[in-house]
Design a protein around this motif. Structure first.
Motif, short mmCIF file in Angstrom:
data_model
loop_
_atom_site.label_atom_id
_atom_site.label_comp_id
_atom_site.label_asym_id
_atom_site.label_seq_id
_atom_site.Cartn_x
_atom_site.Cartn_y
_atom_site.Cartn_z
N LYS A 114 0.83 -1.20 0.00
CA LYS A 114 0.00 0.00 0.00
C LYS A 114 0.87 1.26 0.00
O LYS A 114 2.00 1.25 0.49
N VAL A 115 0.29 2.35 -0.50
CA VAL A 115 0.99 3.64 -0.50
C VAL A 115 1.05 4.17 0.93
O VAL A 115 0.05 4.17 1.64
N VAL A 116 2.22 4.62 1.32
CA VAL A 116 2.39 5.23 2.64
C VAL A 116 2.30 6.74 2.49
O VAL A 116 3.07 7.35 1.73
N ARG A 117 1.35 7.33 3.19
CA ARG A 117 1.23 8.80 3.13
C ARG A 117 0.59 9.28 4.42
O ARG A 117 -0.08 8.52 5.13
N GLY A 118 0.77 10.55 4.72
CA GLY A 118 0.17 11.14 5.90
C GLY A 118 -1.34 11.24 5.77
O GLY A 118 -1.88 11.25 4.65
N ARG A 119 -2.01 11.36 6.91
CA ARG A 119 -3.46 11.36 6.91
C ARG A 119 -4.04 12.45 6.01
O ARG A 119 -5.05 12.25 5.32
N ALA A 120 -3.40 13.62 5.97
CA ALA A 120 -3.95 14.74 5.20
C ALA A 120 -3.33 14.85 3.81
O ALA A 120 -3.69 15.73 3.04
N GLN A 121 -2.44 13.95 3.49
CA GLN A 121 -1.73 14.07 2.20
C GLN A 121 -2.54 13.46 1.06
O GLN A 121 -2.56 12.24 0.89
N GLU A 122 -3.18 14.31 0.30
CA GLU A 122 -3.89 13.86 -0.90
C GLU A 122 -3.03 14.23 -2.12
O GLU A 122 -2.28 15.22 -2.10
N ILE A 123 -3.18 13.44 -3.16
CA ILE A 123 -2.37 13.66 -4.37
C ILE A 123 -3.26 14.33 -5.43
O ILE A 123 -4.32 13.80 -5.78
N TYR A 124 -2.80 15.48 -5.87
CA TYR A 124 -3.56 16.22 -6.88
C TYR A 124 -2.80 16.30 -8.20
O TYR A 124 -1.57 16.50 -8.22
N PHE A 125 -3.53 16.24 -9.29
CA PHE A 125 -3.02 16.72 -10.56
C PHE A 125 -3.47 18.18 -10.66
O PHE A 125 -4.67 18.47 -10.57
N ALA A 126 -2.52 19.09 -10.86
CA ALA A 126 -2.86 20.52 -10.92
C ALA A 126 -2.65 21.04 -12.34
O ALA A 126 -1.57 20.86 -12.93
N GLU A 127 -3.67 21.65 -12.88
CA GLU A 127 -3.63 22.24 -14.23
C GLU A 127 -3.47 23.75 -14.12
O GLU A 127 -4.18 24.41 -13.35
N PHE A 128 -2.55 24.31 -14.91
CA PHE A 128 -2.35 25.76 -14.92
C PHE A 128 -2.53 26.36 -16.32
O PHE A 128 -2.28 27.55 -16.52
N ASP A 129 -2.93 25.54 -17.28
CA ASP A 129 -3.07 26.02 -18.66
C ASP A 129 -4.18 25.26 -19.36
O ASP A 129 -4.04 24.82 -20.50
N GLY A 130 -5.28 25.08 -18.64
CA GLY A 130 -6.40 24.32 -19.22
C GLY A 130 -7.18 25.17 -20.19
O GLY A 130 -6.91 26.35 -20.34
#
Lengths: 143, 283
Positions: A114-130
């Motif tokens: 499983k992926v190890v991450r902190g409770r609040a750590q969500e992974i986002y794809f961020a778009e800056f030129d959509g």
């Protein structure tokens, strides 16, 4: 050692967009057969980022507004000129600079499959030129 | 009604197949690195930008390159994907022996809405005698012509064929022909201003962005190179929103026009009202 690379497509809905991809990364790792190792998530584009942060609408607003304040759309940029290789005019310098500020990849350990991450750590794809169709790569490495 | 009168169709699926035809079209048009969008993406982008309709432009390069950049029949199919949103133009190579027959096919059978010609790419002067039957056929069907005008980034496109004043005698000889000068004839914008001022049947579109961002470039053209009041007081019925998408971003080009500080009614004409007249969509 096992190594697996996969990718998926996204269609962003605005010039600025944040899409939570945490579950897709989890699923990829859990189906990979890797129990101990690491996973990288990478955007394939230079006007987007992979951001790790808490998934709260207020924070998404703050991220958008602070980035806009730091790299305003209507400022003067050297990139704003005709690019012969594209046959088009570069008008997306703010996207490139925001991408640089927010990084193009994220890394997480993998433990017990499983992926190890902190409770609040969500992974986002961020778009800056959509609005655009985008590609995200994931690579898991381990035993 | 917001209408973008200048967009290119070859970068929309199903025209863009990633095959040899696509490669050839990209090379000919000087757009090597530009990507493509499918129909749903194109419509989504239009919705997001607040654009109701796009004019899709082809180009017939039969004698120069042995191909078309979207044929008239392909254009008909493309328009059929979203007939409420897409307005398809025809193109014909005036050197083709069957040019007039092809125009009859494009207007009479396919129902395409106007004609796109690029004198620099197709290598003709607008006053050449071969153009006479082309102009007469457009008048017969009541269809406008959008001419490439001014500079072109495409390879092998001498500007001598497409300067704004190249079209003056056409405007004089065919006063019932609606003529659109694309790209505002940049960099000869003063000449384009003269054409708009003098000839009731001449329009110009805004698909020019060769430096800066759209907002800055339009400010330079419409507030500095031309007097700030000219677009309001002299050309408010003549200037049409055109983006040259995908070469220039449709939403950013519209934003640039909106930031000119035009009167609301003038902006409405520029963004769509004038295109409706040019296209013959008004009663």
């Amino acid at each position: 050692m096992k190594m697996k690379l996969d990718s998926f497509e996204l269609r962003t809905k605005n010039e600025f967009d944040m899409i939570n991809i945490t579950e897709r990364v989890h699923k990829f790792v859990e189906e990979s057969g890797v129990n101990e190792g690491m996973v990288y998530v990478m955007t394939a584009h230079t006007t987007t980022s992979i951001i790790v942060n808490e998934s709260l609408p207020c924070l998404e607003t703050d991220i958008e507004e602070k980035l806009e304040e730091m790299v305003p759309k209507d400022a003067q940029y050297a990139h704003n000129h005709f690019l012969p290789s594209y046959g088009a005019t570069g008008g997306n310098c703010p996207g490139h600079l925001k991408s640089m500020l927010c990084n193009y990849f994220a890394y997480f350990p993998v433990k017990d499959g499983k992926v190890v991450r902190g409770r609040a750590q969500e992974i986002y794809f961020a778009e800056f030129d959509g609005i655009q169709d985008r590609t995200v790569y994931m690579q898991v490495v381990g035993e | 009604m917001v209408i973008d009168v200048h967009t290119h169709a070859e970068f929309m699926e199903p025209m863009y197949k990633g095959d040899e035809v696509t490669r050839q079209r990209k090379e000919i048009m000087g757009r090597e690195f530009l990507g493509y969008s499918d129909i749903s993406m194109a419509l989504f982008q239009m919705d997001h930008a607040g654009i109701d309709k796009r004019v899709l432009l082809p180009l017939d390069l039969t004698t120069q390159y042995g191909c078309t950049i979207v044929s008239n029949d392909e254009m008909k199919k493309l328009v059929g994907e979203a007939p409420e949103r897409f307005i398809g133009f025809a193109s014909v190579d005036p050197y083709r022996e069957d040019a007039i027959k092809e125009l009859d096919h494009a207007f009479g059978e396919l129902g395409l809405s106007g004609l796109k010609l690029n004198p620099s790419k197709q290598k003709f002067y607008p006053t050449d005698s071969i153009m006479k039957p082309v102009y007469e056929k457009c008048i017969e069907y009541g269809k406008p012509i959008l001419f490439h005008c001014g500079t072109s980034w495409e390879p092998n496109t001498p500007a001598k064929y497409s300067k704004p004043l190249c079209f003056e005698e056409v405007a004089i000889e065919y006063p019932e022909l609606r003529i659109g000068l694309a790209h505002f004839g940049w960099p000869w914008v003063q000449d384009t201003a003269m054409m708009l001022l003098k000839y009731p049947n001449v329009y110009a579109d805004t698909s020019m962005l060769y430096c800066d961002r759209a907002k800055d470039f339009f400010h330079q053209i419409f507030k500095v190179d031309l007097s700030p009041l000219w677009i309001e007081n002299m050309f408010s019925d003549k200037v049409m929103f055109g983006s040259n998408s995908p070469r220039f971003g449709e939403e950013d080009m519209k934003y640039g026009l909106e930031k000119l500080g035009l009167r609301e009614r003038t902006l409405a004409k520029v963004l769509g009202g004038n295109a409706m007249k040019f296209l013959g969509m008004e009663d």
